[in-house]
Design an enzyme around this catalytic site. Structure first.
Site, PDB file in Angstrom:
ATOM      1  N   LYS A 268       0.849  -1.211   0.000  1.00  0.00           N
ATOM      2  CA  LYS A 268       0.000   0.000   0.000  1.00  0.00           C
ATOM      3  C   LYS A 268       0.879   1.253   0.000  1.00  0.00           C
ATOM      4  CE  LYS A 268      -3.298   2.582   2.902  1.00  0.00           C
ATOM      5  NZ  LYS A 268      -4.207   2.539   4.073  1.00  0.00           N
TER       6      LYS A 268
ATOM      7  N   GLU B 214      -9.557   3.572   2.014  1.00  0.00           N
ATOM      8  CA  GLU B 214      -9.029   3.728   0.652  1.00  0.00           C
ATOM      9  C   GLU B 214      -7.974   2.685   0.307  1.00  0.00           C
ATOM     10  OE1 GLU B 214      -7.786   5.184   3.183  1.00  0.00           O
ATOM     11  OE2 GLU B 214      -5.644   4.911   2.869  1.00  0.00           O
TER      12      GLU B 214
ATOM     13  N   ASP C 250      -2.774  10.119   3.900  1.00  0.00           N
ATOM     14  CA  ASP C 250      -4.186   9.736   4.020  1.00  0.00           C
ATOM     15  C   ASP C 250      -4.940  10.739   4.891  1.00  0.00           C
ATOM     16  OD1 ASP C 250      -6.588   8.452   4.082  1.00  0.00           O
ATOM     17  OD2 ASP C 250      -5.923   6.756   5.313  1.00  0.00           O
TER      18      ASP C 250
ATOM     19  N   ASP D 192       1.506   6.211   5.673  1.00  0.00           N
ATOM     20  CA  ASP D 192       0.536   5.273   5.116  1.00  0.00           C
ATOM     21  C   ASP D 192       1.063   4.558   3.858  1.00  0.00           C
ATOM     22  OD1 ASP D 192      -1.889   4.048   5.594  1.00  0.00           O
ATOM     23  OD2 ASP D 192      -3.082   5.500   4.462  1.00  0.00           O
TER      24      ASP D 192
ATOM     25  N   ASP E  85     -12.287   6.797   3.731  1.00  0.00           N
ATOM     26  CA  ASP E  85     -11.072   6.550   4.526  1.00  0.00           C
ATOM     27  C   ASP E  85     -10.666   5.067   4.462  1.00  0.00           C
ATOM     28  OD1 ASP E  85      -8.949   7.166   6.108  1.00  0.00           O
ATOM     29  OD2 ASP E  85     -10.085   7.379   7.969  1.00  0.00           O
TER      30      ASP E  85
ATOM     31  N   ARG F  29      -7.796  -0.538   0.815  1.00  0.00           N
ATOM     32  CA  ARG F  29      -8.319  -1.765   0.186  1.00  0.00           C
ATOM     33  C   ARG F  29      -8.722  -1.513  -1.266  1.00  0.00           C
ATOM     34  NH1 ARG F  29     -12.586  -2.271   4.893  1.00  0.00           N
ATOM     35  NH2 ARG F  29     -10.788  -1.291   5.852  1.00  0.00           N
TER      36      ARG F  29
ATOM     37  N   LYS G  45     -10.518  12.445   8.436  1.00  0.00           N
ATOM     38  CA  LYS G  45     -10.007  12.035   9.743  1.00  0.00           C
ATOM     39  C   LYS G  45     -10.066  13.204  10.723  1.00  0.00           C
ATOM     40  CE  LYS G  45      -6.690   8.531   8.158  1.00  0.00           C
ATOM     41  NZ  LYS G  45      -7.302   7.363   8.834  1.00  0.00           N
TER      42      LYS G  45
HETATM   43  N1  BES Z   1      -4.411   4.469   6.896  1.00  0.00           N
HETATM   44  C1  BES Z   1      -5.523   4.122   7.699  1.00  0.00           C
HETATM   45  C2  BES Z   1      -5.194   3.088   8.772  1.00  0.00           C
HETATM   46  C3  BES Z   1      -4.248   3.496   9.854  1.00  0.00           C
HETATM   47  C4  BES Z   1      -4.728   3.884  11.081  1.00  0.00           C
HETATM   48  C5  BES Z   1      -2.880   3.407   9.668  1.00  0.00           C
HETATM   49  C6  BES Z   1      -3.838   4.233  12.093  1.00  0.00           C
HETATM   50  C7  BES Z   1      -1.996   3.755  10.663  1.00  0.00           C
HETATM   51  C8  BES Z   1      -2.472   4.152  11.870  1.00  0.00           C
HETATM   52  C9  BES Z   1      -6.645   3.540   6.836  1.00  0.00           C
HETATM   53  O1  BES Z   1      -6.707   3.981   5.534  1.00  0.00           O
HETATM   54  C10 BES Z   1      -7.932   3.882   7.506  1.00  0.00           C
HETATM   55  O2  BES Z   1      -8.216   5.033   7.623  1.00  0.00           O
HETATM   56  N2  BES Z   1      -8.659   2.876   7.933  1.00  0.00           N
HETATM   57  C11 BES Z   1      -9.902   3.051   8.573  1.00  0.00           C
HETATM   58  C12 BES Z   1     -10.818   1.973   8.050  1.00  0.00           C
HETATM   59  C13 BES Z   1     -12.252   2.194   8.371  1.00  0.00           C
HETATM   60  C14 BES Z   1     -12.755   3.422   7.698  1.00  0.00           C
HETATM   61  C15 BES Z   1     -13.031   0.987   7.906  1.00  0.00           C
HETATM   62  C16 BES Z   1      -9.708   2.877  10.074  1.00  0.00           C
HETATM   63  O3  BES Z   1      -8.874   2.085  10.512  1.00  0.00           O
HETATM   64  O4  BES Z   1     -10.376   3.569  10.831  1.00  0.00           O
HETATM   65 ZN    ZN Z   2      -7.842   5.757   5.298  1.00  0.00          ZN
HETATM   66 ZN    ZN Z   3      -4.871   4.637   4.720  1.00  0.00          ZN
END
Ligand code: BES
Ligand code: ZN
Ligand code: ZN
Length: 497
Positions: free
Chosen positions: A265, A349, A270, A288, A347, A351, A277
């Protein structure tokens, strides 16, 4: 610089000599006993008083006060001999080299054979030593205007051993390659997103490819449009930075078969997109792209060591930002595989970009797929910050990865994907898939979503959201990016069967 020697340890005027000490080495034996003699039995007293410790990972320093050619002795506690593992040894060396760096030493000698036991031979000890040296003394250069004198570097390590000199040299070289490549990944992750765009990441990959003679391909936006990479393109839609699909191919077998696909990835920043966020969670989202960095680090090791394997690396690189063009919750997009996706959360994104990258890796002949991604905050809730979450559709492939991870000390724990989980990612009323079916078990939802694109190809998903960055300094490096999975992926590839 490592030099390997057999004799002369006692007479060479090293700044310091390093000796490993097991619990049972009391009274002192071997090389330590010889120094003890030269120092009129003083070491025995220091050991008794607790000034020298054989406890696991304890570092003790003794100044020889002009009594021997060597100025200082450093003892590294190794604990119980039968309990010493490769991983503990690497950490013990890490702690040692941090101490030596702080003491501003530039040249030391290591009595390597004092660090071996029944399971760990001098070759493995040499690997642990050189890997630890690079990992533990890593520092991100940063961007401060320099006013200080350049730091003294711990550069010259003389390794004394009775083992075969050229074999030890080769092992030390391998450890060095592993350490250096992990540090390359750390630097990519530590670099802010204004200085590391998708284009920069692609340029870095091209340089790597040229250095190691990899075949490469960088897909531009219009190539992606032609290939129908609607999931990847949706994430990039709000950005003024062009997306890049980075492909590197390493062919170590005569024919392009049994191909391992490494997919990372590469979200350079992000923001969350319109599912934005909160401000505290957005900080650090320059990291990220740690999955991409892990894959590039592994490719560096593969380029150096050239195993007899075939590997294709695929990295979708973009940022996830907002503008009038950005994709929105409720949008329905069509992935390269043909599967349609209802976007419930912009968010989620990672996947989306990985979906097309997985399909594209298969397109390039990948027979095995391993994706690495900072995919979910959920994995941190589930497993904490020292364990990478894994999901898989193939037991045998997972066994191989687990073995590699045990060797590197990068812990992995598996999470299940049940039929019920699969139903949840297929729960959209208007599309084939839903990118965010709710927060319950959402690390698993990420994996279950990607599994839809791996289909029947053996696949592992590694969620490194918790392990890619650390807030605390540790034995094998400073706070910041860890370079996690570089060494595990490379070890897997080297050993793969
Ligand atoms: N890049 C984030 C995940 C992340 C969180 C990485 C904390 C490093 C530290 C990812 O893209 C994300 O935002 N995931 C969401 C998924 C949710 C919307 C289903 C999450 O983990 O809240
Ligand atoms: Zn995200
Ligand atoms: Zn992300």
């Amino acid at each position: 610089m490592f030099t390997v020697k057999q004799d002369g340890l006692f007479d060479a005027p090293h700044e310091a000599v390093v000796i490993g000490l097991f619990d049972k080495n009391q009274p002192l034996s071997g090389i330590a006993a010889k120094w003890n003699e030269q120092l009129n039995g003083q070491l025995t007293i220091l050991l008794k008083e607790g000034d020298i410790s054989a406890k696991k990972k304890r570092i003790s320093k003794v100044h020889t006060l002009g009594q021997t050619a060597v100025k200082r002795l450093y003892f590294v506690g190794l604990g119980k001999e039968e309990k010493l593992t490769f991983e503990v040894l690497r950490e013990a060396f890490g702690k040692l080299f941090k101490t030596l760096k702080e003491a501003k030493l530039t040249e030391v000698a290591v009595a390597l054979d004092t660090f071996t036991n029944e399971r760990i031979d001098a070759n493995e000890a040499a690997h642990a030593l050189s890997e630890a040296l690079l990992l533990a003394t890593y520092q991100f250069a940063g961007y401060k205007q320099k006013t200080n004198e350049p730091e003294k570097k711990l550069e010259n390590i003389a390794i004394y051993t009775e083992a075969d000199q050229s074999e030890i040299e080769a092992s030390a070289f391998v450890g060095r390659v592993y350490g250096k490549a992990t540090n390359s990944a750390r630097t990519l992750v530590n670099t802010p997103s204004n200085l590391l765009t998708a284009t920069d990441l692609a340029n870095y990959a091209v340089k790597l490819a040229q250095k190691y003679d990899f075949e490469y391909e960088i897909l531009e936006k219009d190539d992606m449009e032609k290939l129908g990479m609607g999931a990847f393109l949706a994430v990039n839609k709000g950005s003024t930075e062009p997306p890049k699909m980075i492909v590197l191919k390493y062919q170590g077998k005569e024919t392009w078969e049994n191909v391992i696909g490494l997919i990372g990835k590469g979200v350079t920043f992000d923001t969350g997109g319109y599912s934005i966020k909160p401000r505290e969670s957005m900080v650090d989202m320059k990291t990220d792209m740690a999955g991409a960095a892990a894959v590039l680090g592994a490719m560096e090791i593969i380029g150096e060591l050239r195993p007899e394997q075939n590997v294709v690396a695929v990295i979708p690189a973009t940022d996830n930002v907002i503008s009038g063009d950005a994709f929105k919750p409720d949008d329905v997009i069509t992935s390269m595989s043909g599967k349609t996706i209802e976007v419930k959360n912009t968010d989620a994104e990672g996947r989306l970009i990985l979906a097309d990258a997985i399909t594209y890796a298969k397109h390039h002949g990948a027979n095995y797929l391993i994706d690495v991604a900072t995919l979910t905050g959920g994995v941190i809730v589930a497993l904490g910050v020292h364990t990478t979450g894994a999901m898989t559709n193939d037991e045998a492939l997972f066994e191989q990865l687990l073995e590699a991870s045990i060797e590197t000390g990068e812990f992995i724990w598996r999470l299940p994907i049940t039929e019920k989980d699969k139903e949840r990612v297929r729960s959209s009323k208007i599309a084939d898939l839903n990118n965010s079916p709710g927060r319950e078990g959402h690390a698993i939802m990420g994996g279950a979503f990607l599994a839809e694109f791996a289909e029947d190809t053996p696949w592992i998903h590694l969620d490194i959201a918790g392990t890619s960055v650390t807030s605390k300094e540790h034995d094998l490096g400073p706070a910041g990016a860890t370079g996690v999975m570089v060494r595990t992926l490379a070890t897997l590839v080297e050993r793969f069967e």
